[in-house]
Motif scaffolding. Structure first.
Motif, PDB file in Angstrom:
ATOM      1  N   ILE A  97       0.831  -1.199   0.000  1.00 48.55           N
ATOM      2  CA  ILE A  97       0.000   0.000   0.000  1.00 48.55           C
ATOM      3  C   ILE A  97       0.863   1.246   0.000  1.00 48.55           C
ATOM      4  O   ILE A  97       0.690   2.160  -0.801  1.00 48.55           O
ATOM      5  CB  ILE A  97      -0.932   0.014   1.231  1.00 48.55           C
ATOM      6  N   THR A  98       1.838   1.284   0.916  1.00 51.03           N
ATOM      7  CA  THR A  98       2.696   2.457   1.036  1.00 51.03           C
ATOM      8  C   THR A  98       3.466   2.709  -0.246  1.00 51.03           C
ATOM      9  O   THR A  98       3.564   3.843  -0.731  1.00 51.03           O
ATOM     10  CB  THR A  98       3.662   2.279   2.213  1.00 51.03           C
ATOM     11  N   THR A  99       4.036   1.645  -0.813  1.00 51.02           N
ATOM     12  CA  THR A  99       4.846   1.786  -2.027  1.00 51.02           C
ATOM     13  C   THR A  99       4.034   2.338  -3.187  1.00 51.02           C
ATOM     14  O   THR A  99       4.506   3.197  -3.942  1.00 51.02           O
ATOM     15  CB  THR A  99       5.440   0.422  -2.422  1.00 51.02           C
ATOM     16  N   ILE A 100       2.811   1.889  -3.324  1.00 49.91           N
ATOM     17  CA  ILE A 100       1.974   2.297  -4.440  1.00 49.91           C
ATOM     18  C   ILE A 100       1.320   3.656  -4.205  1.00 49.91           C
ATOM     19  O   ILE A 100       1.171   4.467  -5.130  1.00 49.91           O
ATOM     20  CB  ILE A 100       0.894   1.229  -4.707  1.00 49.91           C
ATOM     21  N   VAL A 101       0.964   3.933  -2.954  1.00 50.97           N
ATOM     22  CA  VAL A 101       0.194   5.137  -2.649  1.00 50.97           C
ATOM     23  C   VAL A 101       1.066   6.385  -2.570  1.00 50.97           C
ATOM     24  O   VAL A 101       0.593   7.492  -2.868  1.00 50.97           O
ATOM     25  CB  VAL A 101      -0.605   4.937  -1.343  1.00 50.97           C
ATOM     26  N   GLN A 102       2.324   6.243  -2.196  1.00 51.47           N
ATOM     27  CA  GLN A 102       3.182   7.416  -2.071  1.00 51.47           C
ATOM     28  C   GLN A 102       3.232   8.258  -3.357  1.00 51.47           C
ATOM     29  O   GLN A 102       3.056   9.477  -3.304  1.00 51.47           O
ATOM     30  CB  GLN A 102       4.603   6.996  -1.664  1.00 51.47           C
ATOM     31  N   PRO A 103       3.451   7.647  -4.531  1.00 48.24           N
ATOM     32  CA  PRO A 103       3.435   8.465  -5.759  1.00 48.24           C
ATOM     33  C   PRO A 103       2.094   9.147  -6.001  1.00 48.24           C
ATOM     34  O   PRO A 103       2.056  10.266  -6.536  1.00 48.24           O
ATOM     35  CB  PRO A 103       3.741   7.441  -6.862  1.00 48.24           C
ATOM     36  N   ALA A 104       1.012   8.496  -5.596  1.00 42.54           N
ATOM     37  CA  ALA A 104      -0.304   9.109  -5.767  1.00 42.54           C
ATOM     38  C   ALA A 104      -0.431  10.357  -4.897  1.00 42.54           C
ATOM     39  O   ALA A 104      -0.988  11.376  -5.329  1.00 42.54           O
ATOM     40  CB  ALA A 104      -1.398   8.105  -5.408  1.00 42.54           C
ATOM     41  N   CYS A 105       0.078  10.294  -3.675  1.00 37.03           N
ATOM     42  CA  CYS A 105       0.050  11.470  -2.802  1.00 37.03           C
ATOM     43  C   CYS A 105       0.850  12.612  -3.412  1.00 37.03           C
ATOM     44  O   CYS A 105       0.451  13.779  -3.343  1.00 37.03           O
ATOM     45  CB  CYS A 105       0.607  11.111  -1.426  1.00 37.03           C
ATOM     46  N   GLU A 106       1.983  12.273  -4.011  1.00 34.64           N
ATOM     47  CA  GLU A 106       2.813  13.306  -4.629  1.00 34.64           C
ATOM     48  C   GLU A 106       2.109  13.942  -5.827  1.00 34.64           C
ATOM     49  O   GLU A 106       2.186  15.162  -6.023  1.00 34.64           O
ATOM     50  CB  GLU A 106       4.153  12.692  -5.041  1.00 34.64           C
ATOM     51  N   ARG A 107       1.413  13.119  -6.607  1.00 38.43           N
ATOM     52  CA  ARG A 107       0.670  13.668  -7.740  1.00 38.43           C
ATOM     53  C   ARG A 107      -0.452  14.591  -7.267  1.00 38.43           C
ATOM     54  O   ARG A 107      -0.684  15.665  -7.835  1.00 38.43           O
ATOM     55  CB  ARG A 107       0.099  12.537  -8.597  1.00 38.43           C
ATOM     56  N   LEU A 108      -1.155  14.159  -6.231  1.00 32.94           N
ATOM     57  CA  LEU A 108      -2.260  14.966  -5.716  1.00 32.94           C
ATOM     58  C   LEU A 108      -1.757  16.291  -5.141  1.00 32.94           C
ATOM     59  O   LEU A 108      -2.370  17.338  -5.339  1.00 32.94           O
ATOM     60  CB  LEU A 108      -3.015  14.182  -4.636  1.00 32.94           C
ATOM     61  N   SER A 109      -0.649  16.229  -4.432  1.00 31.78           N
ATOM     62  CA  SER A 109      -0.093  17.442  -3.854  1.00 31.78           C
ATOM     63  C   SER A 109       0.340  18.420  -4.936  1.00 31.78           C
ATOM     64  O   SER A 109       0.113  19.639  -4.830  1.00 31.78           O
ATOM     65  CB  SER A 109       1.099  17.088  -2.958  1.00 31.78           C
ATOM     66  N   GLU A 110       0.929  17.892  -5.992  1.00 32.85           N
ATOM     67  CA  GLU A 110       1.366  18.741  -7.094  1.00 32.85           C
ATOM     68  C   GLU A 110       0.172  19.347  -7.826  1.00 32.85           C
ATOM     69  O   GLU A 110       0.179  20.531  -8.192  1.00 32.85           O
ATOM     70  CB  GLU A 110       2.207  17.914  -8.070  1.00 32.85           C
ATOM     71  N   LYS A 111      -0.866  18.559  -8.017  1.00 33.97           N
ATOM     72  CA  LYS A 111      -2.025  19.021  -8.768  1.00 33.97           C
ATOM     73  C   LYS A 111      -2.848  20.047  -8.000  1.00 33.97           C
ATOM     74  O   LYS A 111      -3.322  21.037  -8.574  1.00 33.97           O
ATOM     75  CB  LYS A 111      -2.908  17.820  -9.132  1.00 33.97           C
ATOM     76  N   THR A 112      -3.017  19.829  -6.700  1.00 37.18           N
ATOM     77  CA  THR A 112      -3.892  20.695  -5.910  1.00 37.18           C
ATOM     78  C   THR A 112      -3.133  21.781  -5.153  1.00 37.18           C
ATOM     79  O   THR A 112      -3.752  22.694  -4.609  1.00 37.18           O
ATOM     80  CB  THR A 112      -4.673  19.861  -4.880  1.00 37.18           C
ATOM     81  N   GLU A 113      -1.800  21.656  -5.111  1.00 38.36           N
ATOM     82  CA  GLU A 113      -0.955  22.585  -4.350  1.00 38.36           C
ATOM     83  C   GLU A 113      -1.336  22.597  -2.879  1.00 38.36           C
ATOM     84  O   GLU A 113      -1.306  23.628  -2.202  1.00 38.36           O
ATOM     85  CB  GLU A 113      -1.028  23.996  -4.941  1.00 38.36           C
ATOM     86  N   GLN A 114      -1.705  21.430  -2.376  1.00 38.36           N
ATOM     87  CA  GLN A 114      -2.024  21.261  -0.962  1.00 38.36           C
ATOM     88  C   GLN A 114      -1.330  20.007  -0.444  1.00 38.36           C
ATOM     89  O   GLN A 114      -0.803  19.217  -1.220  1.00 38.36           O
ATOM     90  CB  GLN A 114      -3.541  21.149  -0.753  1.00 38.36           C
ATOM     91  N   SER A 115      -1.345  19.826   0.862  1.00 37.39           N
ATOM     92  CA  SER A 115      -0.768  18.625   1.445  1.00 37.39           C
ATOM     93  C   SER A 115      -1.710  17.449   1.259  1.00 37.39           C
ATOM     94  O   SER A 115      -2.933  17.591   1.359  1.00 37.39           O
ATOM     95  CB  SER A 115      -0.504  18.846   2.938  1.00 37.39           C
ATOM     96  N   CYS A 116      -1.126  16.296   0.994  1.00 38.47           N
ATOM     97  CA  CYS A 116      -1.919  15.079   0.786  1.00 38.47           C
ATOM     98  C   CYS A 116      -1.294  13.936   1.564  1.00 38.47           C
ATOM     99  O   CYS A 116      -0.066  13.835   1.669  1.00 38.47           O
ATOM    100  CB  CYS A 116      -1.975  14.742  -0.699  1.00 38.47           C
ATOM    101  N   PHE A 117      -2.136  13.081   2.115  1.00 40.44           N
ATOM    102  CA  PHE A 117      -1.614  11.909   2.806  1.00 40.44           C
ATOM    103  C   PHE A 117      -2.582  10.740   2.682  1.00 40.44           C
ATOM    104  O   PHE A 117      -3.754  10.907   2.343  1.00 40.44           O
ATOM    105  CB  PHE A 117      -1.321  12.208   4.283  1.00 40.44           C
ATOM    106  N   ALA A 118      -2.058   9.562   2.944  1.00 41.67           N
ATOM    107  CA  ALA A 118      -2.868   8.350   3.033  1.00 41.67           C
ATOM    108  C   ALA A 118      -2.743   7.832   4.454  1.00 41.67           C
ATOM    109  O   ALA A 118      -1.677   7.936   5.076  1.00 41.67           O
ATOM    110  CB  ALA A 118      -2.397   7.304   2.037  1.00 41.67           C
TER     111      ALA A 118
END
Length: 266
Positions: A97-118
């Motif tokens: 989960i961590t390995t796969i979700v980390q890039p998704a958090c980075e994409r979301l943070s870049e797209k929304t310019e906000q902090s993202c976490f799982a």
């Protein structure tokens, strides 16, 4: 080997853990858990008070941790060393989960310019397993392993919304909610209604319930068989973005990522 204190012996008997339970190991983990951002360095007496353990047990635990390089001391105070991260890396390295979700958090943070976490649910807390910071990391700085209450966080409610009614009621029955801001909902009936509403709409929004000044939007993160295993969350400062105007944008981005991750989470 020293005998357990009467109170500790009673706790073990009441816990039902059985004779194979390693009390010394459990005490060592309690000593590690006593350190935090608020208590990065402590004396032996400080640790004993924080853990409610006898000083001889704390002394042995700290000595062992120091010998293993997991803690260091200046002769008076103790602190954890970066090597303690090896304990967390064992989980992170074995958890897809961590390995796969980390890039998704980075994409979301870049797209929304906000902090993202799982985060995942652990008892009555959520625990961060991946994160990407943006903007003001001094206060919106979820780090891997950070724990927060589940009842008043968007990520927590997103996960709780996927429990069965029976499981949710059992969870709420033992919950001891604490007021954290003027906006924190602590009434259990109101909490249940809010969580059920999250279930119906498929996402959770909290506004200044955990900390004044920011709100959060979260969606359940499901694996391929539709089992909810975590939540994806975007946290934003109220002064940076209006709740009403930004929720739809955040929600669309979160849902896209959650849907894309689903086939990868086996």
């Amino acid at each position: 080997m020293g005998k357990l204190r009467a109170a500790d012996a009673e706790k073990r008997a009441a816990s039902g853990y059985g004779p194979d339970f390693l009390e010394a190991f459990a005490r060592g983990l309690r000593v590690i858990g006593a350190f935090s951002r608020e208590r990065p360095q402590m004396t032996l007496s400080d640790v004993a008070r924080a853990t409610d353990l006898p000083k001889p047990s704390v002394r042995r635990a700290l000595y062992t941790l120091t010998c293993l390089g997991l803690a260091a001391s200046d002769g008076r105070t103790f602190r954890l060393t970066p090597r303690i991260m090896e304990l967390a890396s064992a989980y992170l390295g074995s958890n897809m989960i961590t390995t796969i979700v980390q890039p998704a958090c980075e994409r979301l943070s870049e797209k929304t310019e906000q902090s993202c976490f799982a985060a995942v649910l652990d008892g009555y807390d959520i625990v961060m397993i991946a994160h990407s910071l943006h903007g003001r990391p001094d206060v919106l700085a979820p780090t891997i392993g950070l724990r927060r209450p589940a009842f008043n966080t968007a990520a927590g409610r997103a996960i709780l919304s996927q429990l069965s009614d029976e499981a949710l009621d059992a969870w709420l029955e033992k919950l001891q909610p604490k007021v954290m801001t003027d906006f924190t909902v602590t009434d259990k009936r109101a909490l249940r209604a809010e969580i059920l509403n999250v279930r119906r709409q498929g996402y959770a929004v909290t506004v200044q319930e955990l900390r004044r000044g920011y709100h959060a939007v979260a969606v359940p993160l499901r694996r391929f068989d539709d089992t909810t295993i975590a939540a994806l969350c975007i946290a934003a400062w109220v002064e940076d973005s209006s709740v009403g105007s930004s929720t739809d944008d955040y929600l669309a981005a979160l849902r896209d990522e959650a849907q894309g991750l689903r086939p990868q989470l086996l």
